[in-house]
Design an enzyme around this catalytic site. Sequence first.
Site, short mmCIF file in Angstrom:
data_model
loop_
_atom_site.label_atom_id
_atom_site.label_comp_id
_atom_site.label_asym_id
_atom_site.label_seq_id
_atom_site.Cartn_x
_atom_site.Cartn_y
_atom_site.Cartn_z
N ASP A 221 17.11 37.68 21.52
CA ASP A 221 18.39 37.83 22.06
C ASP A 221 18.49 39.32 22.74
OD1 ASP A 221 19.06 35.21 21.72
OD2 ASP A 221 19.98 35.73 19.81
N ASP B 51 12.27 40.90 19.30
CA ASP B 51 13.49 40.36 19.17
C ASP B 51 13.74 39.18 20.18
OD1 ASP B 51 16.05 40.06 17.95
OD2 ASP B 51 16.99 41.29 19.48
#
Length: 488
Positions: A326, A324
């Site tokens: 952020d 992922d």
Amino acid sequence: MSLDYTIVIPTTGRDNLALLLTALDEMTGPRPAEIIVVDDRAKEAGLTVPGHVRVLRSGGHGPATARNVGWRAAASEWIAFLDDDVLVGADWAERLAEDLLPLGRDAGASQGRIVVPLPADRRPADDERGTAGLETARWITADMAYRRTALVEVGGFDPRFPRAFREDSDLALRVTKAGYLIVQGKRVTTHPARRAGPFASLKAQAGNADNALMRRKHGVLWRQQTGAGPGRLGKHALTTAAALAALGFAVTGRKSKALAAFGAWTGLTAEFAARRILAGPRTPGEVGRMLATSVLIPPAACFHRLRGEIIHRRPHPPEAILFDRDDTLIVDVPYLNDPKGVRPVPGAREILCGLRESGVRVGVVSNQSGVARGLIDDGQLAAVNARVDELLGPFGTWQVCVHGDEDGCCCRKPAPGLVLRAARDLGVDVSRCVVIGDTGADVDAALAAGARAVLVPTQRTRPGEIVRAHREAAVARDLAHAVRLALR
């Protein structure tokens, strides 16, 4: 409204395929967009089909892989799976349309009703009774129509099921867990009860390894969830233990205990054989087969279950790790639109360099709904991602979903679309991928795709997501710990 559907038939070249294709050509009602036959024989061999039927090959990896090859090649709204040994009536397409057209978007699949004709002049033999069980089985793909979007969302059949056993229940269970309904249709399909070899019931015990995979994926309640019934593995284990105890006591000279254990084994085996013999035609040949296989089945069942537990618990090193963006690779700034705001989390660059040097491929799978919300534009998103790539890259793949929750796409996590696309882009099997992220959506997307997952909790991670990740995936202290867990 017309029905948009494709028929997919996996085959190993059985003679009945020609009869089924003829019946499909002669039926009334809406015509399929396409009929796809997937030849799943390991060695290429001739397959005679009408010219309008498309033939694909799946290399002998089993019906789960064959069906995946078929539906992924189709473009229709519905995929109607048929086995190559069934027979359909002249009105099957009409009944299929009546089953599917009224369904709402919450319906992901429709199951046909299976009829197994049994001999009228005698009791059915053991293998015939096994086939007759299809009449009451849930979710079998002998005649099962799936909405294509549901298949995309859950990633289709799990190729780790190598036999025509449990792969259909596993898919249906994942589809229902994704929020879809599976409804019982009214169309009728005939499945002949053909005689198998004398030791077919013994060979069928290999399915116990698939039961181990079901338990691994869905927990101890998988039988209740799929309507599979309690099974007999417990009694088989007791029978096998009694036989081993009798042998052990006999070898060590403890005759009384050996006789007691032998008596227990004899009683359990006799009960099993009698139950099977009384239900059948009781011919000399059938009785002989039941006696022989009733002795052999308990240890075979235990062996295959143990084999499955070992195989499906054995860790496989990942070929790719998908991150992922952020709060996993970079410090989270809500709806970040300025490349100057990109700040890698501590140690990220060194960790990624180490992975690349060890041959592990890396990619990014990221939800960016700010585009759909109008908070950032495509150019700003591209600039931010380019800065991440400059500081932490190169990444083998970038998969980004720019949709919002209400768009109903198949890519936004927790849907598996980003993970599946990343695996395809990297050219690796999704089961050899690990997803590392900071939310339950990252974990759910990985598991739905068939990948492993590691959660790295942050302040925005919900407590319930952490509890569930401890149970279904893995939980790490930080990014470095997550990568170590992924590589185990």
